[in-house]
Design a protein around this motif. Structure first.
Motif, short mmCIF file in Angstrom:
data_model
loop_
_atom_site.label_atom_id
_atom_site.label_comp_id
_atom_site.label_asym_id
_atom_site.label_seq_id
_atom_site.Cartn_x
_atom_site.Cartn_y
_atom_site.Cartn_z
N LYS A 129 -8.57 15.77 -16.63
CA LYS A 129 -7.26 16.35 -16.97
C LYS A 129 -7.27 17.88 -16.93
O LYS A 129 -6.59 18.55 -17.70
N VAL A 133 1.29 8.47 -10.91
CA VAL A 133 -0.14 8.51 -11.22
C VAL A 133 -0.38 9.19 -12.57
O VAL A 133 -1.15 8.70 -13.41
N ASP A 134 0.28 10.32 -12.77
CA ASP A 134 0.13 11.03 -14.04
C ASP A 134 0.58 10.18 -15.22
O ASP A 134 -0.05 10.17 -16.29
N GLU A 138 -4.30 3.89 -18.40
CA GLU A 138 -4.67 2.91 -17.38
C GLU A 138 -5.95 3.36 -16.68
O GLU A 138 -6.19 4.56 -16.48
N GLU A 139 -6.77 2.39 -16.28
CA GLU A 139 -7.98 2.69 -15.52
C GLU A 139 -7.59 2.90 -14.06
O GLU A 139 -7.04 2.00 -13.42
N LEU A 140 -7.86 4.08 -13.52
CA LEU A 140 -7.41 4.45 -12.18
C LEU A 140 -8.59 4.60 -11.23
O LEU A 140 -9.71 4.92 -11.64
N ARG A 193 -2.06 7.55 -15.91
CA ARG A 193 -3.23 8.13 -16.56
C ARG A 193 -2.92 8.43 -18.04
O ARG A 193 -3.75 8.20 -18.92
N LEU A 225 -8.99 15.73 -11.94
CA LEU A 225 -7.90 14.86 -12.37
C LEU A 225 -8.35 13.95 -13.51
O LEU A 225 -7.62 13.76 -14.49
N GLN A 226 -9.54 13.39 -13.38
CA GLN A 226 -10.04 12.49 -14.43
C GLN A 226 -10.30 13.23 -15.74
O GLN A 226 -10.12 12.67 -16.82
N SER A 279 -3.11 18.11 -12.97
CA SER A 279 -2.36 16.86 -12.84
C SER A 279 -2.15 16.55 -11.38
O SER A 279 -2.27 17.43 -10.50
N ALA A 323 -7.07 8.26 -7.12
CA ALA A 323 -5.68 8.27 -7.61
C ALA A 323 -5.18 9.71 -7.71
O ALA A 323 -5.83 10.57 -8.30
N SER A 359 -11.02 14.89 -7.68
CA SER A 359 -11.07 13.63 -8.41
C SER A 359 -11.61 13.86 -9.83
O SER A 359 -11.06 13.35 -10.82
#
Length: 279
Positions: free
Chosen positions: A18, A57-58, A65-67, A61, A15-16, A21, A71, A12
């Protein structure tokens, strides 16, 4: 370390930030499934649109967008949880070709969070068993030792996490069907307090005991997923009205003064001496 070896909390954050992906993560898990599934047998049905889910999802992001923290995290769903448009068999020949027209309530937050649904997990037929040997489709093996069972009835859900074939999974527990396979496969599993997770859309075994619950590699993982799926649901008459704290955000609270009670009857005739000493 491969992406599939990491836990959901680590992924998580990656991903946040980056650092990877959702598509890269999903591809890594799919490659792991291709490498291990023939031996482990954790899945009944695999979703063909995993990469499309991850790409969405990618794109979200990238658009700013706030995920949700989960996600893009791949998740497997026990095959007695209704999934709209995805075959749901309860590992039984009777439901071999059944595709539900509706989602179980727990699937709504899973989909809304943008989790990548990899497929449906093998189980003892209609959740009646404790070894995942009674599935109509195939036996699931313990990924740590293929000659051993993974436990049941949520054996596919536990084995998939242990083998890296999913990052998180959902199972169901009536009398141990999450806790026992989690123990046998060396992962973390939780049977939530009754009424805290909606049972709507779960094919019932014993309605007064059934609960849907999470599997993960760590307590953090389980807290993340449990916090996502818990809450009151008008579709479930046994769903509890209460204030549901975010378990993940409260993991660092003190346990000083808390006591754990174990019934004395658990230490009766037949208990293994090694287990008794460990407890």
């Amino acid at each position: 370390m491969k992406l599939f070896e990491k836990n959901a909390a680590e992924l998580s954050a990656m991903l946040q930030n980056k650092e990877c992906s959702a598509v890269e993560l999903t591809k890594d898990v799919l490659d792991r499934i291709d490498a291990k599934e023939s031996a482990v047998g954790a899945y009944v049905t695999r979703c063909e649109d995993c990469l499309e889910q991850a790409e969405a999802v990618d794109n979200a992001r990238a658009a700013g967008e706030e995920l949700h923290p989960l996600a893009g995290i791949p998740i497997g769903i026990k095959d007695n949880i209704s999934t709209k448009g995805i075959r749901t068999t309860c590992s039984s020949k009777m439901l071999e070709n059944y595709v539900p027209p509706f989602d179980a309530t727990v699937m709504q937050p899973v989909r809304k969070a943008g989790m990548v649904i990899t497929g449906k997990m093998n189980m003892d037929e209609f959740a009646m068993g404790s070894s995942t040997e009674t599935s109509y489709f195939h036996t699931t093996h313990n990924p740590h030792n293929l000659d051993c069972v993974p436990g049941g009835s949520s054996g596919g859900s536990a084995a998939a996490v242990a083998a890296g074939e999913a990052i998180l999974t959902l199972g169901s527990d009536t009398g141990g069907s999450i806790r026992q396979p989690a123990s046998l496969c060396g992962v973390v599993g939780l049977k939530p307090t009754y009424g805290s997770v909606s049972r709507y859309g779960l094919v019932a075994f014993a309605s007064s005991l059934d609960q849907i619950g999470p599997f993960g590699k760590s307590v953090k993982d389980v807290a993340l997923l449990q916090s996502l799926i818990q809450g009151h649901d008008n579709m479930d008459a046994t769903s509890a009205y209460r204030n549901y704290a975010n378990l993940y955000e409260n993991l660092n609270g003190s346990v000083q003064g808390l006591r754990i009670g174990v019934p004395k009857e658990y230490f009766g005739e037949g208990i293994d001496a090694e287990v008794k000493d460990a407890v």
